[in-house]
Design a protein around this motif. Structure first.
Motif, PDB file in Angstrom:
ATOM      1  N   LEU A 150      83.057  89.216  55.316  1.00  0.00           N
ATOM      2  CA  LEU A 150      81.824  88.429  55.341  1.00  0.00           C
ATOM      3  C   LEU A 150      80.604  89.310  55.115  1.00  0.00           C
ATOM      4  O   LEU A 150      79.687  88.945  54.381  1.00  0.00           O
ATOM      5  N   HIS A 151      80.606  90.504  55.740  1.00  0.00           N
ATOM      6  CA  HIS A 151      79.494  91.442  55.526  1.00  0.00           C
ATOM      7  C   HIS A 151      79.395  91.820  54.055  1.00  0.00           C
ATOM      8  O   HIS A 151      78.298  91.935  53.496  1.00  0.00           O
ATOM      9  N   SER A 152      80.577  92.027  53.424  1.00  0.00           N
ATOM     10  CA  SER A 152      80.610  92.379  52.001  1.00  0.00           C
ATOM     11  C   SER A 152      80.042  91.241  51.153  1.00  0.00           C
ATOM     12  O   SER A 152      79.285  91.481  50.211  1.00  0.00           O
ATOM     13  N   LYS A 153      80.390  90.000  51.515  1.00  0.00           N
ATOM     14  CA  LYS A 153      79.890  88.833  50.771  1.00  0.00           C
ATOM     15  C   LYS A 153      78.377  88.691  50.936  1.00  0.00           C
ATOM     16  O   LYS A 153      77.669  88.312  50.007  1.00  0.00           O
ATOM     17  N   HIS A 154      77.886  89.008  52.137  1.00  0.00           N
ATOM     18  CA  HIS A 154      76.445  88.928  52.362  1.00  0.00           C
ATOM     19  C   HIS A 154      75.711  89.968  51.516  1.00  0.00           C
ATOM     20  O   HIS A 154      74.606  89.703  51.015  1.00  0.00           O
TER      21      HIS A 154
END
Length: 291
Positions: A150-154
């Motif tokens: 999720l951090h990567s997607k953000h």
């Protein structure tokens, strides 16, 4: 689908890249190298983008209008954004652009529209993933991995949003002032890449090397545009000859059309694959900046 000859060639190129990426992913999965499922999620998202782009997702309003590049010009499609429509209308009536420059500017507007579309698809994917993640009661190692995804997607969303904001500012400036004759690049995708590259963690030597590669990439894109135009002209001629009933003339036109179609598909695939590679390199540089 009621797509033009050019759009069909583009769809073929997109699906060819998708197929190649999926084959690579299957090999990785067999070797246990996609345990967190990030690459699989990206493949699904890319397929969703393709289906939305060509009206294959079952939503009538998402399908692009079948545009004939030569006959209909820029009047046969919409930008789906009041701000963009207003800028485009201003540019058309300003008298600051030649027909060729208006054609080039329209490509920039269309490119910007696609960036917004892709951003919205990614945003929807992230939102769904977050909702699922919030409903998990017992944290586990697997959920921690998903949180990192999720951090990567953000980060990816942040990159896309920055690119959209930069792109809109450029469109606003060009629409009001006209094209800068001293501008280094003309193709929208190349301009985006160059702006992002200047913000990435590249040395002067690496940046200069990237600049040269972008020049080659822009030449490749222009060659692709040339074949797209020729394909549309050939398609119109073919339809005209079909109406006359001249079999010899028809066969010659069919052969030429088939040749142009294959060349357009081939160049489209090479352009999009090259774009993927360049974007990936810039993304790594931007992520390094944040670290």
């Amino acid at each position: 689908l009621h797509l033009s000859a050019v759009k069909l060639a583009e769809l073929h190129s997109d699906l060819k890249i998708q197929e190649k990426d999926e084959l690579s992913w299957k090999k990785l999965k067999a070797e246990g190298l996609d345990e967190d499922g990030e690459k699989e999620a990206k493949l699904r998202r890319n397929l969703n983008v393709i289906m939305t782009k060509y009206g294959m997702n079952g939503k009538k309003d998402s399908q692009l209008v079948d545009t004939n590049y030569i006959k209909d010009g820029t009047e046969s499609d919409t930008l789906d954004d009041p701000r963009l429509e207003k800028l485009w209308s201003k540019a058309k009536t300003s008298g600051k652009f030649s027909d060729e420059e208006l054609d080039k500017l329209w490509r920039e507007f269309k490119h910007h529209k696609e960036k917004i579309r892709e951003y919205n698809i990614l945003l929807e994917t992230v939102s769904r993933t977050e909702d699922i993640h919030k409903n998990v009661i017992n944290p586990s190692e697997e959920n921690l991995v998903k949180e990192e995804i999720l951090h990567s997607k953000h980060r990816e969303l942040k990159e896309k949003l920055r690119s959209i904001n930069q792109g809109f500012e450029r469109l606003r400036k060009v629409s009001h002032q006209g094209y800068d004759t001293t501008s280094e690049f003309e193709e929208p995708r190349v301009i985006d890449l160059w702006d992002m590259a200047k913000s990435a963690n590249f040395t002067e030597k690496e940046l200069e090397s990237f600049r040269e590669e972008l020049k080659h990439f822009e030449a490749k894109i222009e060659k692709h545009h040339h074949y797209q135009k020729q394909l549309e002209i050939s398609h119109q001629k073919l339809k005209h000859v079909e109406e006359t009933g001249d079999k010899d003339h028809l066969n010659r036109n069919k052969e030429k059309y088939a040749m142009l179609q294959e060349k357009t598909k081939e160049l489209g695939y090479k352009v999009k694959k090259h774009l993927q590679d360049l974007s990936s390199r810039i993304s790594q540089g931007l992520q390094h900046n944040e670290l």
